[in-house]
Design an enzyme around this catalytic site. Structure first.
Site, PDB file in Angstrom:
ATOM      1  N   ASP A  80     -32.044 -48.307  33.186  1.00 31.67           N
ATOM      2  CA  ASP A  80     -33.007 -47.286  33.585  1.00 31.67           C
ATOM      3  C   ASP A  80     -33.098 -47.183  35.103  1.00 31.67           C
ATOM      4  OD1 ASP A  80     -33.505 -46.825  30.970  1.00 31.67           O
ATOM      5  OD2 ASP A  80     -35.564 -47.572  30.955  1.00 31.67           O
ATOM      6  N   TYR A  83     -30.235 -45.244  36.431  1.00 31.60           N
ATOM      7  CA  TYR A  83     -30.418 -43.830  36.109  1.00 31.60           C
ATOM      8  C   TYR A  83     -31.415 -43.186  37.081  1.00 31.60           C
ATOM      9  CZ  TYR A  83     -31.240 -39.586  33.438  1.00 31.60           C
ATOM     10  OH  TYR A  83     -31.338 -38.275  33.065  1.00 31.60           O
ATOM     11  N   ASP A  84     -32.526 -43.869  37.315  1.00 33.47           N
ATOM     12  CA  ASP A  84     -33.511 -43.360  38.273  1.00 33.47           C
ATOM     13  C   ASP A  84     -32.877 -43.160  39.645  1.00 33.47           C
ATOM     14  OD1 ASP A  84     -35.552 -43.299  36.436  1.00 33.47           O
ATOM     15  OD2 ASP A  84     -36.358 -45.255  36.989  1.00 33.47           O
ATOM     16  N   LYS A 162     -46.956 -47.311  30.350  1.00 37.87           N
ATOM     17  CA  LYS A 162     -45.821 -46.443  30.046  1.00 37.87           C
ATOM     18  C   LYS A 162     -44.900 -47.175  29.076  1.00 37.87           C
ATOM     19  CE  LYS A 162     -42.365 -43.600  32.249  1.00 37.87           C
ATOM     20  NZ  LYS A 162     -41.318 -44.092  31.341  1.00 37.87           N
ATOM     21  N   CYS A 479     -23.533 -91.199  34.552  1.00 35.12           N
ATOM     22  CA  CYS A 479     -23.158 -89.795  34.727  1.00 35.12           C
ATOM     23  C   CYS A 479     -23.715 -89.262  36.044  1.00 35.12           C
ATOM     24  CB  CYS A 479     -23.682 -88.964  33.563  1.00 35.12           C
ATOM     25  SG  CYS A 479     -23.288 -87.203  33.686  1.00 35.12           S
TER      26      CYS A 479
END
Length: 772
Positions: A80, A83-84, A162, A479
């Site tokens: 999104d 796209y914006d 939203k 380790c």
């Protein structure tokens, strides 16, 4: 307007980033656009400069392709946010070259194009408009100022979340649901009535005695975030492609040929607008929502009507910091003029109302390339795969790595090395790879294979017990990765708080050859390997400055932006020159100062520093408060340990096992010999004035750092929470408290200033005076 109906200008919660805004039509090679649905639609591109025309064509085509993927195939190929960005860039080109802006431009169109699909077309009774977007607080303020100027006053605003879902239009006649359709191009959508009827949140029949003869409502169908992971797991198990995010899951679930598939998915809906309504008139948006709820329609629980501009910004801030509290994904806040008469006065453009705006939050989801999947060995031996990605900005920070937890999770998410993946980062939450964008695969991707031996020490990896999902390296003592993870962990703020002992310093102490290049990467013969100064954390407090003088680390300098030669450089001391001898760096001196202070830390911090599996700050505090010393904890039985509130059987068994290991005893004895505090003074234990209380501290306090305030609460028996809810007993507010104070007032939670907080710590809740 529908004959005999009232056209109410309630905008739907739609925007360019989540909808198709341009008609999919043919782009000519010369940059003009052909559209049989409009007269005179050809762009007079020859009037624009060749460069601008070419740029416009590229942008428009990328937007059209993205819209096709998003709506026609429910498989978006860009985020999104991207796209914006493209839309903003295209608008700027058209602002500079107005001759390129025609009704055919993606910036002027609303909605998805009509295509041949499996669903019959449905004409909406009233056209669905989109919303204009703003991306900064200044732009939001400018919009509110324009509205106030146009109507002659500052109106009440309705603020709502939203929803990042799929727009749907519902029609009720005489209270009965007769039609459900997707948004389409705003005028004509797809008939999904059969599928809509399977969604439990959508009533088939309205309730009440005054239901309208005709009602057209708009809303968003969404996939609850909590159910998204389970859906993808089931799809992968069935050999199907997973969805990239909940919005795609909603669209893909609703647009099913077989309504039984839709019925099997936990879709929901929120209504936020009215198209056509007969027999009723509402003075405000808020009144409309109340009535829609009375009729049984699902309205948002997250809206608020405010009187002041500052309250709009407070709402935006509050939800920007708490986006994950909503049941659905959100990507912004919609602000609407509440008064319907003012809505009519303000009117609309060809694509959006002037009385509503969408404020877009910085993106929490972006697409990026998964370059590799590697594994990390943690301080307790857990081997965790993580994704290495092309760096990308999300939620305000640059991310290039994200955990994938375990091999089962990699398989469940369905990601391959080389995939384009959807990355999510909500606020301060750890970045998460949601899943792959399957449509962008080109066949070069490859499956991740979990190693069967430790990449650090070579030990054979194993599951601790049947049913475990985490492979572990059993070589805890030898380790190197586990050791430097433990050293780094004990220095953290939640343990001994040795700020100068960071990740690189921990590696330099325990594994200075960690980045040693291969023989084929250097022109000269490599020097002899260094021996680490720490082979166990037991020796940490015995370190002297001189011990670190010769420690060097491998670094690869960049040359002209690319990789340069490898160099072996001192880490804790400066590099000697002809004029200056090698001396300890300022950070090294600070580390030794902090090591000295760490010896006096309270017992619970020492317990965290021991890296006992499952023992974090909460359990450590409980053990320290109950037993008072390391010796008492070591001598306690599993039953006695498990009986401590906040500990339990799993932690108790882990503690007991830790103390049974011989080399762990060396850590305790050497730390104690170096002066590390191994017991609390029982007289120092504060009175449990906050027992059973949950307290949230927000903002800056003069007399407490954030950690000090939290410790003061916990040490007195309380719970220091990070967010405000109805279960919160007190909210302490300092300077710049922000959205948590707002939420506390919304929920009616008692609010204290710093003086009230001090009283609460000393005396408990009896007789306390709140400020809100």
């Amino acid at each position: 307007m529908h004959p005999g109906g009232q056209a109410i200008l309630f905008a739907t919660d739609l925007d360019e980033s989540s909808s198709v805004n341009a008609q999919l039509c043919e782009l000519r090679k010369d940059g003009t656009m052909v559209d049989d649905s409009t007269q005179g639609g050809e762009l007079e591109a020859s009037e624009a400069g060749a460069e601008a025309r070419h740029h416009w064509t590229e942008l428009a085509q990328r937007i059209l392709d993205a819209q096709d993927a998003y709506y026609a195939r429910d498989a978006p190929t860009i985020s999104d946010a991207e796209y914006d960005r493209l839309m903003v860039e295209l608008k700027k080109v058209e602002d500079d070259h107005p001759e390129l802006r025609t009704p055919d431009s993606p910036t002027q169109r609303v909605g998805a194009p009509q295509r041949i699909t499996d669903f019959a077309p449905v004409k909406h009774l009233e056209r669905l408009l989109s919303l204009d977007n703003v991306f900064t607080r200044d732009e939001l303020s400018e919009w509110m100022n324009r509205v106030a100027t146009a109507v002659g006053k500052i109106p009440n605003f309705l603020c709502e979340l939203k929803i990042d879902g799929l727009a749907v239009d519902l029609v009720y006649r005489d209270g009965q649901l007769v039609s459900g359709a997707t948004r389409g191009d705003g005028r004509i959508g797809e008939d999904v009535t059969a599928n809509v009827r399977t969604i439990a949140a959508i009533p088939r029949k309205l309730t009440g005695d005054d239901v309208p003869r005709l009602l057209e409502v708009r809303g968003e169908v969404f996939f609850p975030v909590a159910d998204f992971t389970d859906l993808n797991a089931a799809l992968i198990e069935a050999g199907k492609n997973p969805f990239a995010n909940p919005r795609n899951a909603a669209a893909g679930s609703l647009r099913q040929k077989d309504s039984r598939v839709t019925a099997s998915r936990p879709l929901s809906m929120i209504v936020h607008g009215i198209g056509v309504l007969e027999g009723h008139d509402f003075p405000s948006q808020g009144h409309a929502y109340d009535k829609l709820a009375q009729w049984g329609l699902p309205v948002s629980p997250y809206f608020k009507i405010v009187e002041h501009v500052d309250e709009v910004h407070e709402f935006v801030t509050r939800w920007g910091e708490s986006r994950d509290e909503a049941s659905h994904q959100i990507d912004g806040v919609v602000v609407k003029v509440d008064d319907v008469s003012l809505q009519r006065k303000l009117g609309a453009t060809s694509r959006a109302p002037r009385w509503a705006i969408a404020y877009k939050y910085p993106p929490e989801e972006v697409n990026t390339e998964l370059l590799d999947i590697r594994v990390n060995v943690g301080r307790t031996g857990r081997v965790t795969p993580y994704g290495v990605m092309r760096p990308v900005t999300v939620a305000g920070s640059t991310v290039e790595m994200a955990t994938l937890h375990n091999a089962f999770e990699v398989k469940r998410k369905g990601v391959l090395i080389g995939d384009t993946v959807v990355l999510r980062k909500a606020g301060d939450v750890i970045p998460e790879i949601l899943g792959p964008v399957v449509e962008l695969r080109n066949g070069t991707e490859r499956e991740f294979l979990m190693p069967d031996h430790c990449p650090s020490c070579g030990a054979e990896l194993a599951y601790e017990k049947n049913g475990d999902k985490d492979l572990r390296c059993p070589n805890a003592q030898g380790c190197p990765s586990q050791l430097h993870e433990r050293v780094f962990g004990l220095a953290s703020r939640g343990a001994l708080d040795i700020e100068a002992l960071g990740w690189e310093a921990a590696i330099a102490l325990t594994d200075p050859e960690n980045q040693r290049p291969g023989d084929d990467e250097v022109a000269e013969e490599l020097p002899k390997r260094q021996t680490a100064v720490l082979s166990s954390e037991a020796g940490l407090f015995d370190l002297q400055l001189d011990d670190l003088a010769e420690i060097k680390v491998w670094r690869r300098r960049k040359v002209n932006g690319g990789p340069g030669p490898w160099q072996l450089e001192p880490y804790f001391f400066t590099k000697a020159t002809a004029k200056k001898p090698s001396t300890p760096t300022a950070t090294t001196k600070k580390m030794f100062d902090e090591l000295a202070k760490a010896k006096s830390q309270p017992l619970w911090r020492v317990l965290v520093a021991l890296s006992i599996r499952h023992v974090g700050p909460t359990a450590a505090r409980a053990l320290a408060t109950h037993f008072g010393s390391v010796e008492a904890i070591r001598e306690a039985s599993v039953e006695e340990l498990a009986g401590v509130d906040g500990v339990g059987e799993i932690i108790a068994e882990s503690v007991k096992r830790w103390f049974e290991v011989d080399w762990h005893q060396e850590i305790i004895s050497r730390w104690a010999a170096a002066g590390v505090r191994m017991a609390d003074d029982r007289d120092e234990a504060p009175e449990q004035t906050l027992e059973g209380l949950t307290v949230v501290v927000t903002g800056s306090l003069e007399g407490f750092s954030r950690d000090e305030a939290k410790e003061a609460i916990v040490s007195r028996g309380g719970k220091a929470a990070g967010s405000v809810s109805r279960k919160t007993d007190y909210v302490v507010v300092g300077e710049n408290a922000g959205s948590k104070e707002t939420k506390a007032r919304d929920l009616g939670r008692p609010i204290l200033d710093e003086a009230g907080f001090r009283y609460l710590l000393e005396n408990g809740p009896q007789g306390i005076t709140t400020i809100g």
